[in-house]
Structure formats: C-alpha cells, structure tokens
Design a protein around this motif. Structure first.
Motif, short mmCIF file in Angstrom:
data_model
loop_
_atom_site.label_atom_id
_atom_site.label_comp_id
_atom_site.label_asym_id
_atom_site.label_seq_id
_atom_site.Cartn_x
_atom_site.Cartn_y
_atom_site.Cartn_z
N GLU A 1 0.83 -1.19 0.00
CA GLU A 1 0.00 0.00 0.00
C GLU A 1 0.87 1.25 0.00
O GLU A 1 2.02 1.24 0.44
N ASP A 2 0.28 2.34 -0.43
CA ASP A 2 0.95 3.65 -0.35
C ASP A 2 1.10 4.01 1.11
O ASP A 2 0.15 3.93 1.88
N SER A 3 2.29 4.41 1.54
CA SER A 3 2.54 4.69 2.95
C SER A 3 1.65 5.81 3.47
O SER A 3 1.32 5.85 4.65
N GLY A 4 1.23 6.73 2.64
CA GLY A 4 0.33 7.81 3.07
C GLY A 4 -1.02 7.29 3.51
O GLY A 4 -1.60 7.78 4.46
N THR A 5 -1.55 6.27 2.84
CA THR A 5 -2.87 5.76 3.20
C THR A 5 -2.82 4.84 4.40
O THR A 5 -3.78 4.75 5.14
N SER A 6 -1.70 4.15 4.62
CA SER A 6 -1.64 3.22 5.74
C SER A 6 -1.66 3.96 7.08
O SER A 6 -2.13 3.43 8.06
N ARG A 7 -1.19 5.21 7.13
CA ARG A 7 -1.20 5.97 8.37
C ARG A 7 -2.60 6.48 8.69
O ARG A 7 -2.93 6.75 9.83
N GLU A 8 -3.43 6.64 7.67
CA GLU A 8 -4.76 7.18 7.87
C GLU A 8 -5.76 6.13 8.31
O GLU A 8 -6.81 6.46 8.83
N ARG A 9 -5.44 4.85 8.08
CA ARG A 9 -6.38 3.80 8.46
C ARG A 9 -6.35 3.59 9.96
O ARG A 9 -5.28 3.58 10.56
N PRO A 10 -7.50 3.37 10.56
CA PRO A 10 -7.51 3.09 12.00
C PRO A 10 -6.88 1.73 12.27
O PRO A 10 -6.91 0.83 11.43
N ASP A 11 -6.30 1.60 13.48
CA ASP A 11 -5.73 0.30 13.88
C ASP A 11 -6.85 -0.73 13.92
O ASP A 11 -7.99 -0.43 14.24
N ARG A 12 -6.49 -1.94 13.60
CA ARG A 12 -7.47 -3.03 13.69
C ARG A 12 -6.77 -4.23 14.29
O ARG A 12 -5.55 -4.34 14.25
N GLU A 13 -7.58 -5.11 14.85
CA GLU A 13 -7.02 -6.32 15.43
C GLU A 13 -6.80 -7.35 14.34
O GLU A 13 -7.53 -7.39 13.35
N LEU A 14 -5.78 -8.16 14.53
CA LEU A 14 -5.52 -9.24 13.59
C LEU A 14 -6.53 -10.36 13.79
O LEU A 14 -6.90 -10.67 14.92
N SER A 15 -6.93 -10.98 12.70
CA SER A 15 -7.81 -12.14 12.81
C SER A 15 -6.96 -13.34 13.20
O SER A 15 -5.73 -13.32 13.09
N ARG A 16 -7.61 -14.38 13.65
CA ARG A 16 -6.90 -15.62 14.02
C ARG A 16 -6.09 -16.13 12.82
O ARG A 16 -4.95 -16.53 12.96
N GLU A 17 -6.70 -16.11 11.64
CA GLU A 17 -6.02 -16.60 10.43
C GLU A 17 -4.80 -15.74 10.09
O GLU A 17 -3.77 -16.27 9.69
N GLU A 18 -4.92 -14.43 10.26
CA GLU A 18 -3.78 -13.55 10.00
C GLU A 18 -2.64 -13.81 10.97
O GLU A 18 -1.46 -13.80 10.59
N ILE A 19 -2.97 -14.05 12.22
CA ILE A 19 -1.94 -14.37 13.22
C ILE A 19 -1.24 -15.67 12.85
O ILE A 19 -0.01 -15.76 12.90
#
Length: 161
Positions: free
Chosen positions: A62-80
C-alpha cells in the motif's frame, strides 16, 4: 553436474542455490550470545514464490500515506497464524549454518531460543524492507530506484496495540 545434453539437473540447481546463499551469508550474533551464519532473503523471490502471506503483502504494498490514515485493527486468528508461519519460514530460510531442519545434523526450529528466533526474524525483515541493519538501502533497492520498498510504516496496520 549437467546431463549429457548440458541441461542442469535438480542437484546442480540445489548446489548452486546453496553456494549462492553461503556466499551472501554473514555472521550474526544473537541475543543468547550464539553466532550463526545468516543470509538475508531476496524480497522479489519471496513475493514471486508466494511465501509472503497475501494479507501482509497487501499492507506492505500500500501507499505509505494511506496506511497511516487507516484506524488500527485487530488481527484475525487466520492472519496471526499466517504471520507465525511466515516468521518460521523466514527464520529457516535466513539461517545458513547451523542448518535448520529435521535431519540428524540439523537443528530443529523449536530448539532455538524464542529471543534468538525473534531477532533473526527482525534482521531478515530488514532485508525484505530494502535496508540493511544500519538504515542503508540494500544493493537490490539501490540498483533499482523504482522498486517500491517494504517498510515498517506500511506494516503498521498489522501491529496489535
């Protein structure tokens, strides 16, 4: 060596790959005090081979500018679980000597102290980000200025707070 028709064999390729890894390897002192020989992975090889989990790759690209604007989210079990498998594969791929595996002369991954595994993982990720340990860009990034670098800023969305 090569077959009679000068076509490389699987053994030839394996030997060449191992020789290349050994040539790139450098001593790495771990938190436990142990010193290993390690080689940073080639980011392009990992992307092309599909060894980076898709969710992690999507955030990294992703573009680094957009990643800072997204709110934090929790990782899903599958992502972990994907991240844990990725971390294990990255550590195994980075350690050249002693070899990691299930063979009689190999060290099992779970025999390596957790702090050392985490250190190797972080060290290898700096290779995937296009920087070496001291902030300088790696040779592959320096030679290709249009190559998009993976950075911790771009992976920020995967960090649990």
């Amino acid at each position: 060596m090569a077959k009679g028709n000068h076509i490389a064999t699987a053994r030839d390729w394996r030997a060449a790959t191992q020789a290349e890894r050994e040539a790139r390897a450098e001593p790495l002192v771990l938190p436990s005090g142990a010193t290993i020989l390690a080689a940073r992975p080639d980011p392009l090889e990992w992307v092309i081979s599909g060894r980076i989990p898709q969710g992690l790759l999507a955030v990294a690209l992703e573009d680094s500018g957009t990643s800072r604007e997204r709110p934090d989210r929790e990782l899903s079990r599958e992502e972990i679980l994907d991240l844990a498998r990725f971390a294990a594969r990255l550590v195994i791929a980075s350690v050249v000597d002693p070899p990691i595996g299930d063979g009689p002369d190999e060290l099992a991954l779970d025999e390596i102290p957790l702090r050392d595994r985490a250190y190797i993982f972080e060290w290898a990720c700096r290779g995937l980000s296009g920087t070496n340990g001291n902030g300088a860009t790696s040779e592959s990034s320096a030679n290709n200025p249009t190559e998009e670098e993976l950075s911790s800023d771009k992976l920020e969305g995967f960090r649990q707070k």
